[in-house]
Design a protein around this motif. Structure first.
Motif, mmCIF file in Angstrom:
data_model
loop_
_atom_site.group_PDB
_atom_site.id
_atom_site.type_symbol
_atom_site.label_atom_id
_atom_site.label_comp_id
_atom_site.label_asym_id
_atom_site.label_seq_id
_atom_site.Cartn_x
_atom_site.Cartn_y
_atom_site.Cartn_z
ATOM 1 N N LEU A 83 6.109 -11.597 4.666
ATOM 2 C CA LEU A 83 5.644 -11.713 3.604
ATOM 3 C C LEU A 83 5.162 -13.120 2.980
ATOM 4 N N THR A 85 2.504 -14.244 0.086
ATOM 5 C CA THR A 85 2.582 -14.449 -1.336
ATOM 6 C C THR A 85 2.216 -13.240 -1.999
ATOM 7 N N ARG A 86 2.880 -12.824 -3.007
ATOM 8 C CA ARG A 86 2.467 -11.628 -3.861
ATOM 9 C C ARG A 86 0.943 -12.077 -4.490
ATOM 10 N N ASP A 90 1.356 -4.735 -5.884
ATOM 11 C CA ASP A 90 1.922 -4.434 -4.578
ATOM 12 C C ASP A 90 1.197 -4.737 -3.449
ATOM 13 N N TRP A 92 -0.058 -8.012 -1.134
ATOM 14 C CA TRP A 92 0.544 -9.317 -0.594
ATOM 15 C C TRP A 92 -0.339 -9.927 0.527
ATOM 16 N N GLU A 93 -0.143 -11.201 0.698
ATOM 17 C CA GLU A 93 -0.746 -11.895 1.741
ATOM 18 C C GLU A 93 0.367 -12.040 2.696
ATOM 19 N N ILE A 94 0.216 -11.494 3.872
ATOM 20 C CA ILE A 94 1.167 -11.520 4.988
ATOM 21 C C ILE A 94 0.687 -12.249 6.266
#
Length: 342
Positions: A83, A85-86, A90, A92-94
């Motif tokens: 993970l 950045t939120r 719900d 997220w950038e992953i």
């Protein structure tokens, strides 16, 4: 300016694999930014280089257990999420390994279905994905149960105590990596610093992996930084501005704090209370608006971090200091020793 201008030889055995038992017993190199002179001390001696009326600025972000291990819902193929950045709620950038298993629309499960995720989008340039998570309960509690601490790849062994990859003042959750310059402070040392008359201010920048992403272009001006979220409160901005105006020094703890302060300052060096995203890239030639001095760790060759510290004291001074650090067996990177650029 070329990437190789920031290269130095680093023996692998100098990459620290574990934190010292006592945080403040790390070694501390003092580097004079004007003449390049070097002193060798212990980190607890930092107090002797701070003066009443100075301001010490720290990043109070907290690392989340951002590594998740799961499987594809349809095939059962193993997957690893990191993970970054939120983005909202719900989403997220992953980062995903292996990436070929994470096409748009693919669904994954973690912890026997305690957490599920679906890939919504792919950033072809950075290789990151956008994922939306589904779960019952509180996301942070589930992440605490299932997630692992995202230690850098050069650290080969998991920590016995996860708190050693957190600063003692960490508070606001959201980082994928620790602001490592702050790992040397203890509550006792911070108390002594305050008692001496140095004001301590906290800002937040959630550290993403963009900070550590290698520079791949030869001309460093063509490198693009990843955006990271920051917050600077009204109280923090007012304190920094007051001390700056009264002639006190602004001493930044870490490159993340430095990038935040330089992002929120106007051309006159006045800091504004605000929150947002920064992709500021600081390299030699940059004129600092707020930061006078810097406490930092020893960084990777050819990294954006060594470029930032070179901007403050000059490339030749930094490369000489790093070569001295290698010769003197200083410990490098996250769990390594520290430098104070005075």
């Amino acid at each position: 300016m070329k990437k190789q201008d920031f290269y130095f030889e680093l023996p692998e055995e100098l990459i620290a694999q574990h934190p010292l038992k006592n945080r403040e017993e790390s070694r501390l190199m003092i580097l004079d930014k004007e003449n390049g002179e070097i002193e060798h001390r212990k980190f607890k001696d930092i107090i002797n280089y701070l003066n009443p009326g100075d301001c010490l600025v720290l990043n109070d972000t907290r690392v989340i257990p951002a590594r998740l291990f799961g499987k594809r819902k349809d095939t059962g193929g193993k997957i690893e999420f990191l993970l970054l950045t939120r983005l909202e709620d719900d989403k997220w950038e992953i980062l995903v390994k292996p990436g070929k298993r994470a096409k748009i629309g693919t669904e994954f499960v973690f912890g026997d279905g305690l957490l599920e995720a679906k890939i919504l989008g792919i950033n072809r340039e950075s290789g990151t994905r956008i994922a939306e998570f589904k779960y019952d309960g509180i996301f942070e509690e589930i992440l605490d149960r299932l997630g692992k601490m995202p230690l850098p790849p050069y650290i080969k062994k998991e920590l016995d105590d996860k708190e050693r990859y957190q600063t003692v003042y960490s508070k606001n959750e959201g980082s994928a990596a620790a602001p490592t310059a702050g790992l040397h402070f203890t509550h006792e040392l911070l108390e002594k610093i305050e008692k001496k008359g140095i004001e301590i201010v906290y800002i937040t920048l959630h550290v993403g992996l963009g900070t550590f992403r290698p520079v791949k272009v030869e001309n460093i001006k063509e490198h693009k930084m990843h955006s990271e979220y920051y917050e600077v409160s009204k109280k923090a901005a007012e304190t920094i501005n007051r001390i700056k105006e009264s002639g006190g020094r602004i001493i930044s703890v870490g490159t993340t704090t430095t990038r935040t302060l330089e992002s929120v300052a106007d051309d006159n060096g006045k800091v504004k209370a605000q929150k947002g995203w920064t992709d500021i890239f600081i390299y030699p030639g940059y004129k600092f608006k707020v930061v006078d001095n810097l406490i930092t760790n020893f960084h990777l060759p050819e990294s954006t971090l060594i470029m930032l510290v070179s901007a403050l004291t000059g490339r030749k001074n930094i490369l000489n200091a790093y070569n001295v650090a290698v010769k003197e067996n200083y410990r490098f990177f996250s769990f390594g020793d520290a430098m104070f650029i005075k």
